[in-house]
Design a protein around this motif. Sequence first.
Motif, PDB file in Angstrom:
ATOM      1  N   CYS A 272       0.883  -1.249   0.090  1.00 48.29           N
ATOM      2  CA  CYS A 272       0.084   0.246  -0.021  1.00 48.29           C
ATOM      3  C   CYS A 272       0.735   1.105   0.141  1.00 48.29           C
ATOM      4  N   MET A 276       0.312   3.751  -3.299  1.00 50.28           N
ATOM      5  CA  MET A 276       0.048   4.932  -2.798  1.00 50.28           C
ATOM      6  C   MET A 276       0.903   6.158  -3.132  1.00 50.28           C
ATOM      7  N   GLU A 400      -6.064   4.549  -3.005  1.00 48.03           N
ATOM      8  CA  GLU A 400      -6.189   3.463  -2.075  1.00 48.03           C
ATOM      9  C   GLU A 400      -6.481   2.267  -2.790  1.00 48.03           C
ATOM     10  N   ARG A 401      -7.264   2.291  -3.852  1.00 47.26           N
ATOM     11  CA  ARG A 401      -7.536   1.494  -4.805  1.00 47.26           C
ATOM     12  C   ARG A 401      -6.320   0.611  -5.528  1.00 47.26           C
ATOM     13  N   GLY A 403      -3.538   0.469  -4.077  1.00 48.38           N
ATOM     14  CA  GLY A 403      -2.925  -0.346  -3.089  1.00 48.38           C
ATOM     15  C   GLY A 403      -3.498  -1.570  -2.903  1.00 48.38           C
TER      16      GLY A 403
END
Length: 460
Positions: A272, A276, A400-401, A403
């Motif tokens: 992540c 990110m 976030e998607r 990650g």
Amino acid sequence: MFISVLDLFKIGIGPSSSHTMGPMMAANDFRSRIYQLVAASSTNKAMHVRCVLKGSLAFTGKGHATDRAVVLGLHGYTPEALSEQDVNALTAELWTTHFFTVNKDTVITFHPDNDIIFDKQETLPQHPNGMIYTLLDENEDVLLSETYFSIGGGFINTLAEISQLSAPLKMEPAKSFPFPFDSARSMLEMSQQSNYSIAEMKRANELTKISADELDEGLDKIWHAMQRCIKNGLTTEGQLPGGLKVSRRAKKLFNQLQDDSNKKATLNDWLCAYAMAVNEENAAGHMVVTAPTNGAAGVIPAVLYYMVKHENGSLENVRDFLLTAAAIGGIIKHRSSISGAEVGCQGEVGSAAAMAAAGLCAAQGGTVKQIENAAEIAIEHHLGMTCDPVGGLVQVPCIERNGFGAIKAHTAAALARRGTGEHFMPLDNCIEAMRQTGLEMSHKYKETSLGGLAVSITEC
């Protein structure tokens, strides 16, 4: 079909391959056509350019910096050339210039505030990302006009090109390459017959166009750019542009993981942080590698970076990863789409996850069947994912998607390598399911910001 790994992975700038890089390339192409027109005539007429953005480009073009891309392209800039520049300062300067010059002394008037039109009325039937560039004289008579389509990943087609193709792709005929696979099934068959890996077949195809040194230099350049993007994102703080007031989080997360005295940091945490970091850079309009799109640009670099930094991956592993990922990405692009405006985010993050899963499985020594299985697992579990960016910005939920896409990719590769490669749902069928889902998905969920999370925010 054939699409080069060096075309599928492109160095450029954020925030979007389809809404920023594609329109910039279209504007640059139209500038070249103006140059040819002026060079072939002796007209002294006053001329100006108008650009009409259609469909998804009209609905989310502001948030995706499409208008800025048009300005930069008409002034002769390309995405890769801008990767080392202060794009904000350059755009601000060009925005108020109100003209550009071709053939050294022919001035073409262009006022961005008036000459870029966001037309939300009708979408062009060929593709949701359409734009019409027109050169007019002082009487508003049309001197030159061209319609372009930004089909995802920074690729563009003209109206003539897209009308001549069954799928809107610039690919070369398969027969001229040693391994002309156009599906996962044919890829598996050719690998079995030749005893070549997917990476070896992809390399053999590439070497019909360029030398081995050129290919490796290109792959290494892509990898270095991915690393630079991650490192930039991991060392930068502040608020992202666009008005949502979203703060960068990758640096803080990365610092926490490094300072974790109890060593509780997990694979998911690291992936992540890396993913990110990339997508925060993308959202800021900075340098990024389209992989295969900008909205999904963090998935592949995150999985690659983790492989190298935490699992001792070598440069040869990286090259095999990228070649394998490109083979899978080419099949997806050929048989469906990587465009969020066409099939939703399943075509962006879903495709990136499938490519990353396949690449990682290959780099870790997986069999060809396991690699195909890894790609299928990853894309299967993104089916139906909508593209609904809040405010038309590639920030929420996009950052976030990526990650979670990286996590799914890593999990898919691990799960596939635990098996024999035999599985129920073939990758080709999964790609077809994605295509059909995209066709039936409402336009509200395909990068127009008219549905889903984009309209679920209540301001206090």
